[in-house]
Design a protein around this motif. Structure first.
Motif, PDB file in Angstrom:
ATOM      1  N   GLN A  33      25.984 -13.422  62.641  1.00 54.53           N
ATOM      2  CA  GLN A  33      26.640 -12.197  62.177  1.00 54.53           C
ATOM      3  C   GLN A  33      25.791 -11.607  61.055  1.00 54.53           C
ATOM      4  OE1 GLN A  33      29.887 -10.336  62.909  1.00 54.53           O
ATOM      5  NE2 GLN A  33      28.290  -9.072  61.994  1.00 54.53           N
ATOM      6  N   THR A  34      25.154 -10.461  61.335  1.00 56.08           N
ATOM      7  CA  THR A  34      24.420  -9.785  60.269  1.00 56.08           C
ATOM      8  C   THR A  34      25.417  -9.061  59.373  1.00 56.08           C
ATOM      9  OG1 THR A  34      24.069  -7.782  61.584  1.00 56.08           O
ATOM     10  CG2 THR A  34      22.359  -9.491  61.701  1.00 56.08           C
ATOM     11  N   LEU A 121      26.175 -18.353  61.683  1.00 57.07           N
ATOM     12  CA  LEU A 121      25.243 -17.992  60.620  1.00 57.07           C
ATOM     13  C   LEU A 121      25.549 -16.581  60.130  1.00 57.07           C
ATOM     14  CD1 LEU A 121      21.364 -18.460  60.853  1.00 57.07           C
ATOM     15  CD2 LEU A 121      22.396 -16.513  59.708  1.00 57.07           C
ATOM     16  N   PHE A 122      25.878 -16.445  58.858  1.00 55.75           N
ATOM     17  CA  PHE A 122      25.994 -15.128  58.238  1.00 55.75           C
ATOM     18  C   PHE A 122      24.626 -14.776  57.666  1.00 55.75           C
ATOM     19  CE2 PHE A 122      30.502 -16.594  57.603  1.00 55.75           C
ATOM     20  CZ  PHE A 122      31.073 -15.677  58.479  1.00 55.75           C
ATOM     21  N   PHE A 123      24.012 -13.721  58.205  1.00 55.31           N
ATOM     22  CA  PHE A 123      22.691 -13.294  57.719  1.00 55.31           C
ATOM     23  C   PHE A 123      22.872 -12.015  56.918  1.00 55.31           C
ATOM     24  CE2 PHE A 123      18.385 -11.459  58.078  1.00 55.31           C
ATOM     25  CZ  PHE A 123      17.664 -12.537  57.582  1.00 55.31           C
ATOM     26  N   ASN A 124      22.887 -12.170  55.605  1.00 55.02           N
ATOM     27  CA  ASN A 124      23.163 -11.069  54.688  1.00 55.02           C
ATOM     28  C   ASN A 124      21.866 -10.504  54.118  1.00 55.02           C
ATOM     29  OD1 ASN A 124      24.323  -9.402  52.582  1.00 55.02           O
ATOM     30  ND2 ASN A 124      23.886 -11.099  51.194  1.00 55.02           N
ATOM     31  N   HIS A 126      21.970  -7.711  51.816  1.00 57.62           N
ATOM     32  CA  HIS A 126      22.308  -6.887  50.645  1.00 57.62           C
ATOM     33  C   HIS A 126      22.490  -7.788  49.431  1.00 57.62           C
ATOM     34  CE1 HIS A 126      24.261  -4.396  47.763  1.00 57.62           C
ATOM     35  NE2 HIS A 126      25.489  -4.738  48.087  1.00 57.62           N
ATOM     36  N   GLY A 127      21.744  -7.501  48.369  1.00 58.59           N
ATOM     37  CA  GLY A 127      21.749  -8.347  47.182  1.00 58.59           C
ATOM     38  C   GLY A 127      23.049  -8.392  46.423  1.00 58.59           C
ATOM     39  N   GLY A 128      23.982  -7.493  46.729  1.00 56.95           N
ATOM     40  CA  GLY A 128      25.235  -7.452  46.000  1.00 56.95           C
ATOM     41  C   GLY A 128      26.330  -8.340  46.557  1.00 56.95           C
ATOM     42  N   GLN A 129      26.031  -9.100  47.643  1.00 54.70           N
ATOM     43  CA  GLN A 129      27.142  -9.837  48.254  1.00 54.70           C
ATOM     44  C   GLN A 129      26.835 -11.250  48.756  1.00 54.70           C
ATOM     45  OE1 GLN A 129      28.081  -6.855  51.164  1.00 54.70           O
ATOM     46  NE2 GLN A 129      26.505  -7.502  52.579  1.00 54.70           N
ATOM     47  N   PRO A 130      25.758 -11.895  48.335  1.00 51.62           N
ATOM     48  CA  PRO A 130      25.590 -13.289  48.763  1.00 51.62           C
ATOM     49  C   PRO A 130      26.772 -14.170  48.384  1.00 51.62           C
ATOM     50  CG  PRO A 130      23.556 -12.491  47.786  1.00 51.62           C
ATOM     51  CD  PRO A 130      24.602 -11.442  47.536  1.00 51.62           C
ATOM     52  N   GLN A 131      27.376 -13.877  47.226  1.00 52.39           N
ATOM     53  CA  GLN A 131      28.512 -14.702  46.788  1.00 52.39           C
ATOM     54  C   GLN A 131      29.681 -14.589  47.754  1.00 52.39           C
ATOM     55  OE1 GLN A 131      27.033 -12.271  45.091  1.00 52.39           O
ATOM     56  NE2 GLN A 131      26.300 -13.028  43.106  1.00 52.39           N
ATOM     57  N   VAL A 132      29.875 -13.396  48.335  1.00 50.87           N
ATOM     58  CA  VAL A 132      30.986 -13.199  49.271  1.00 50.87           C
ATOM     59  C   VAL A 132      30.776 -14.036  50.529  1.00 50.87           C
ATOM     60  CG1 VAL A 132      32.244 -11.534  50.689  1.00 50.87           C
ATOM     61  CG2 VAL A 132      31.454 -10.876  48.399  1.00 50.87           C
ATOM     62  N   THR A 133      29.573 -13.953  51.110  1.00 49.06           N
ATOM     63  CA  THR A 133      29.333 -14.703  52.349  1.00 49.06           C
ATOM     64  C   THR A 133      29.349 -16.211  52.093  1.00 49.06           C
ATOM     65  OG1 THR A 133      26.916 -14.486  52.093  1.00 49.06           O
ATOM     66  CG2 THR A 133      28.055 -12.814  53.412  1.00 49.06           C
ATOM     67  N   GLU A 134      28.924 -16.630  50.906  1.00 54.99           N
ATOM     68  CA  GLU A 134      28.962 -18.063  50.581  1.00 54.99           C
ATOM     69  C   GLU A 134      30.406 -18.566  50.489  1.00 54.99           C
ATOM     70  OE1 GLU A 134      26.755 -18.331  46.995  1.00 54.99           O
ATOM     71  OE2 GLU A 134      24.827 -17.892  47.961  1.00 54.99           O
ATOM     72  N   ILE A 135      31.270 -17.777  49.867  1.00 57.80           N
ATOM     73  CA  ILE A 135      32.674 -18.171  49.749  1.00 57.80           C
ATOM     74  C   ILE A 135      33.338 -18.200  51.121  1.00 57.80           C
ATOM     75  CG2 ILE A 135      34.940 -17.403  48.905  1.00 57.80           C
ATOM     76  CD1 ILE A 135      33.450 -16.418  46.367  1.00 57.80           C
ATOM     77  N   VAL A 136      33.055 -17.189  51.949  1.00 54.29           N
ATOM     78  CA  VAL A 136      33.623 -17.158  53.295  1.00 54.29           C
ATOM     79  C   VAL A 136      33.178 -18.383  54.088  1.00 54.29           C
ATOM     80  CG1 VAL A 136      33.561 -15.950  55.511  1.00 54.29           C
ATOM     81  CG2 VAL A 136      33.895 -14.663  53.399  1.00 54.29           C
ATOM     82  N   ALA A 137      31.896 -18.693  54.017  1.00 55.51           N
ATOM     83  CA  ALA A 137      31.386 -19.851  54.755  1.00 55.51           C
ATOM     84  C   ALA A 137      32.091 -21.126  54.324  1.00 55.51           C
ATOM     85  CB  ALA A 137      29.875 -19.972  54.558  1.00 55.51           C
ATOM     86  N   ARG A 138      32.293 -21.284  53.019  1.00 55.71           N
ATOM     87  CA  ARG A 138      32.953 -22.493  52.514  1.00 55.71           C
ATOM     88  C   ARG A 138      34.419 -22.541  52.964  1.00 55.71           C
ATOM     89  NH1 ARG A 138      29.869 -26.411  50.354  1.00 55.71           N
ATOM     90  NH2 ARG A 138      28.973 -24.976  48.844  1.00 55.71           N
ATOM     91  N   ILE A 152      23.094 -17.207  54.718  1.00 54.02           N
ATOM     92  CA  ILE A 152      21.682 -16.991  54.410  1.00 54.02           C
ATOM     93  C   ILE A 152      21.473 -15.584  53.859  1.00 54.02           C
ATOM     94  CG2 ILE A 152      19.338 -16.982  55.344  1.00 54.02           C
ATOM     95  CD1 ILE A 152      20.801 -19.732  55.430  1.00 54.02           C
ATOM     96  N   PHE A 153      20.826 -15.508  52.708  1.00 55.42           N
ATOM     97  CA  PHE A 153      20.424 -14.222  52.128  1.00 55.42           C
ATOM     98  C   PHE A 153      18.977 -13.965  52.518  1.00 55.42           C
ATOM     99  CE2 PHE A 153      19.102 -11.930  48.019  1.00 55.42           C
ATOM    100  CZ  PHE A 153      19.388 -10.681  48.563  1.00 55.42           C
ATOM    101  N   ALA A 154      18.727 -12.821  53.130  1.00 57.79           N
ATOM    102  CA  ALA A 154      17.401 -12.525  53.677  1.00 57.79           C
ATOM    103  C   ALA A 154      16.282 -12.753  52.668  1.00 57.79           C
ATOM    104  CB  ALA A 154      17.364 -11.087  54.194  1.00 57.79           C
TER     105      ALA A 154
END
Length: 269
Positions: A33-34, A121-124, A126-138, A152-154
């Motif tokens: 999921q990009t 795999l969440f492939f993010n 945008h620098g403003g939201q790595p924390q969001v995808t990390e929390i969702v993954a957890r 993953i942050f690009a």
């Protein structure tokens, strides 16, 4: 035609429910999921810059994989809009709240799990939201103990950008600067208006040599308007397509290696 940069045979939404129902070895199929953004990138770059960079890396990497030997991978329709609240003072930015983006990604994760897949795999990009995808993954991992999640942050992928720009630009060119503009001169050159590119570095809000930073680590909450009048943070005037090609090649090589590692990964040992 709806798959865009993603190879058609890797595009999840082209499958039928029967295709997914009967798919063999689903627990080892990688679903990507990009997660991008639709936000201002100065007067010279299009709003979809972050989303375009993420999709390009994913699409070009999948093109390079040997279909007979590579992992089975499908890419979900892009999540274009993201958490871009820092850019909302600039016209055109479309921002979801952190809670909305979290709920959307959680629902997507639940759906992927319900379909029988066990690697997401969440492939993010945008620098403003790595924390969001990390929390969702957890949280998805907590909800589904046999689902393997990768956030993953690009720009965490090893790449050669630091060798192609000045140390000052690498440190402070964090938005619509030389690096992103160079990439976009490759990805969507026809939508890059280099005649409107302008250099703007942030004011000295924190002392050089101090512990506080604007980009990462020991940072503070800022809005883009605190750092820039133009929406640019960096110097896009030095961007070239040659630099963009080199940076993209290094990002793609790293992502290819990562996908092969994820294919071999098993958290249940």
């Amino acid at each position: 035609m709806f798959h865009g940069l993603i190879p058609a045979d890797r595009y999840y939404a082209y499958l039928s429910f029967r295709d997914i129902e009967s798919m063999p070895n689903k627990e080892n199929v990688i679903i990507i999921q990009t997660v991008g953004a639709v936000e201002q990138h100065g007067p010279h770059l299009p709003l979809m810059t972050d989303a375009a960079i993420g999709l390009y890396i994913v699409g070009k990497t999948l093109e390079q994989l040997d279909h007979d030997k590579s992992p089975t991978i499908y890419v979900l329709p892009p999540q274009y809009s993201g958490y871009s609240v820092e850019h909302t003072s600039f016209c055109g930015t479309i921002s979801l709240s952190a809670s909305t983006l979290t709920n959307v990604l959680m629902d997507i994760g639940d759906s992927v799990y319900r379909a029988g897949f066990r690697k997401l795999l969440f492939f993010n990009s945008h620098g403003g939201q790595p924390q969001v995808t990390e929390i969702v993954a957890r949280d998805l991992r907590k909800r589904h103990s046999d689902l393997m999640l990768f956030s993953i942050f690009a720009w965490d992928l090893p790449n050669i950008a630091a060798t192609l720009v000045t140390p000052h630009e690498f440190k402070y060119g964090i938005h619509a600067g030389e690096i992103e503009t160079s990439l976009m001169l490759v990805i969507l050159k026809e939508y890059v208006k280099m005649n409107l590119a302008e250099k703007e570095y942030p004011p000295t809000l924190v002392p050089d040599g101090g512990l506080l930073r604007i980009d990462a680590g020991l940072t503070y909450a800022w809005m883009t308007k605190d750092l820039s009048q133009s929406g640019v943070i960096g110097d896009p005037t030095e961007a070239t397509s040659d630099k963009g090609e080199q940076i993209l090649a290094s990002l793609i090589a790293s992502f290819k290696k990562l996908l092969l590692e994820i294919d071999a990964f098993n958290s249940h040992v």
